[in-house]
Scaffold this motif. Structure first.
Motif, mmCIF file in Angstrom:
data_model
loop_
_atom_site.group_PDB
_atom_site.id
_atom_site.type_symbol
_atom_site.label_atom_id
_atom_site.label_comp_id
_atom_site.label_asym_id
_atom_site.label_seq_id
_atom_site.Cartn_x
_atom_site.Cartn_y
_atom_site.Cartn_z
ATOM 1 N N LEU A 1 0.736 -1.019 0.029
ATOM 2 C CA LEU A 1 -0.123 -0.091 0.153
ATOM 3 C C LEU A 1 0.984 1.241 0.012
ATOM 4 O O LEU A 1 0.687 2.191 -0.877
ATOM 5 C CB LEU A 1 -0.929 -0.257 1.192
ATOM 6 C CG LEU A 1 -1.785 1.277 1.453
ATOM 7 C CD1 LEU A 1 -2.900 1.478 -0.018
ATOM 8 C CD2 LEU A 1 -2.677 1.078 2.606
ATOM 9 N N ARG B 1 -7.305 0.884 -3.607
ATOM 10 C CA ARG B 1 -6.033 1.629 -4.503
ATOM 11 C C ARG B 1 -6.009 0.588 -5.476
ATOM 12 O O ARG B 1 -5.484 0.995 -6.583
ATOM 13 C CB ARG B 1 -4.903 1.603 -3.289
ATOM 14 C CG ARG B 1 -3.542 1.764 -3.974
ATOM 15 C CD ARG B 1 -3.519 3.157 -4.391
ATOM 16 N NE ARG B 1 -3.481 4.152 -3.472
ATOM 17 C CZ ARG B 1 -3.446 5.368 -3.626
ATOM 18 N NH1 ARG B 1 -3.243 5.997 -4.664
ATOM 19 N NH2 ARG B 1 -3.586 6.337 -2.572
ATOM 20 N N LEU C 1 -6.115 -1.115 0.636
ATOM 21 C CA LEU C 1 -5.431 -1.632 -0.511
ATOM 22 C C LEU C 1 -6.319 -2.062 -1.623
ATOM 23 O O LEU C 1 -5.894 -2.004 -2.832
ATOM 24 C CB LEU C 1 -4.565 -2.718 -0.041
ATOM 25 C CG LEU C 1 -3.577 -3.522 -1.045
ATOM 26 C CD1 LEU C 1 -2.574 -2.514 -1.657
ATOM 27 C CD2 LEU C 1 -2.767 -4.633 -0.443
#
Length: 463
Positions: A256, A303, A300
């Motif tokens: 991340l 993302r 994450l």
């Protein structure tokens, strides 16, 4: 030395290698991919061939580094210095990381370490040619026509290739997620930069951090020298994280940070290291469900989930099966083809393992086949062949069941059991040797040899 043309519009590859055996192997690899070749054993000969006929003669160069009159990278630098954009694939016995980095920085499109499989060589050459054609504005490079189910997938991949946003490729195991990631990378501005693929599911839990992010000398016992991780190897290019859902929670945290900040923290480093990497992740898992269950970090997930692309399974892309089958057959059995009945059988199958299962089926059929033409009966597929239909266990049971009550001196030998088993298989299959061989899980040649060895003949087939 020049290969004879086999097609009017075949592409041409220059092979630069001083080893005559390796040159012949490379020529065969290119020929199987549909290309023609010229070969040079030295830098001087290569330069002469490159001058002959102008810059557009070769679609790609397959270049060795250790040549009798110099370093192959000198030729690569000369080409790039002169503005020649011909794709160059380095193929060398020098597997050192520094040489790979040097080659990629000099403009090589790929770096192969000998010995290299034929499929890997062909894939590298075809990728280099396709990437160059796309950069040149869509030059005519033959490609299998996509099925209707794949057209929106390829359209989405082409659109996202022009950006830097993270991509999450979704799909069942074996549908071609890495192939799509490579297509995106080849069509991007990073096409000439490294493409590094990592199977996160295969990373040992206690080593995943050091493999992805690297470590410094002395960071832990046995770290005698610094090693760059996969992020550093992909710097300037693309990092493909396959099965990203398998990463351990502690590694997810560092991933991340790398995505958010463009920085990595190698183990033992005194500070963060900047990296310029475009990440493409893939998974067969339902990451949304994993987030809900606490197995995957929510931050994450969002993302990575910026631009999801879902690849349909092969059973929804049946129009592609014949072309894929012919391609795999040519790779595993030179000059091979499939009968219409064999193709029809493949197209009827459900392919739960998708393209990977199809390739494995072709590979096995190529081993079992007597000639270069694959027949329908060469394929052992669940939709037309199953233990319930063949009942092989009942044959074994019929032979073995009396043994428990047999006296030692009358106990049958292994050869006697095998002979009886073969005979029962032939009777079960009505004397058809191909079906009997498949039932016994042996090749037809082996079956004929066993028949001769045990003095057996084929039973009369019913009229």
């Amino acid at each position: 030395m020049k290969s004879e043309p086999s097609a009017d519009r075949a592409f041409r590859v220059l092979i630069v290698d001083d080893d005559p055996v390796q040159r012949r192997l490379s020529e065969a690899h290119v020929a199987r991919a549909g290309g023609l070749t010229d070969a040079a054993a030295s830098l001087q000969a290569a330069r002469a061939l490159l001058r002959e006929g102008g810059g557009g003669r070769f679609a790609a160069v397959l270049l060795d580094l250790g040549l009798p009159d110099g370093d192959g990278l000198d030729l690569l630098r000369q080409l790039r210095g002169a503005g020649d954009s011909v794709p160059v694939v380095v193929q060398t016995g020098e597997g050192r990381l520094d040489r790979a980095v040097e080659a990629m920085r000099a403009g090589a499109t790929d770096f192969l370490v000998k010995p290299v499989s034929p499929a890997r060589v062909r894939a590298a050459i075809e990728a280099a040619i396709r990437a160059q054609a796309e950069r040149d504005g869509g030059a005519d490079v033959p490609e299998m026509a996509p099925s209707p189910a794949m057209r929106p997938v390829l359209d989405a991949a082409d659109r996202v290739s022009r950006s830097m946003v993270p991509v999450l490729v979704l799909g069942e195991t074996g549908v071609g997620k890495e192939w799509l990631a490579r297509r995106i990378a080849r069509a991007s501005a990073r096409a000439s930069k490294p493409f590094v693929a990592v199977n996160c599911g295969a990373l040992p839990r206690d080593l995943s951090e050091s493999i992805l992010f690297g470590f410094e000398r002395g960071a832990f016992t046995g770290a005698e020298r610094s090693r760059p991780g996969k992020f550093a190897q992909a710097d300037g290019g693309t990092l493909f994280l396959d099965e990203v859902g398998e990463l351990a929670p502690e590694t997810q945290v560092k991933l991340l940070r790398a995505l958010q900040e463009g920085e990595i923290d190698p183990i033992g480093s005194t500070g963060p290291v900047r990296v310029d990497v475009r990440v493409i992740a893939a998974t067969h898992r339902d990451l949304g469900a994993d987030v809900a269950a606490g197995r995957f970090r929510e931050d994450l997930f969002y993302r990575l989930h910026v631009f999801p692309i879902s690849i349909p399974p092969l059973r929804e892309r049946r129009e592609e099966i014949a072309a894929l089958a012919r391609r795999f057959a040519a790779e595993h059995l030179p000059g091979a083809d499939l009968t219409p009945a064999a193709l029809a059988r493949l197209e009827r199958h459900g392919w739960p393992g998708n393209i990977r299962e199809l390739e494995n089926a072709i590979r096995r059929a190529a081993v079992m086949a007597d000639g270069a033409v694959l027949q329908a009966e060469d394929f052992e597929l669940a939709d037309s062949w199953s233990p319930e239909k063949a009942k092989p266990l009942s044959v074994v049971a019929d032979i073995a069941s009396p043994m428990e009550e047999t006296a030692d001196e009358d106990f049958p030998t292994l050869a006697q059991v095998e002979r009886a088993h073969i005979l029962r298989a032939l009777q079960h299959c009505e004397g058809q040797p191909t079906k009997a061989a498949r039932l016994l899980r042996i090749g037809r040649t082996t079956l004929y040899r066993k028949l001769k060895e045990y003095g057996l003949s084929l039973p009369e087939s019913p009229a």
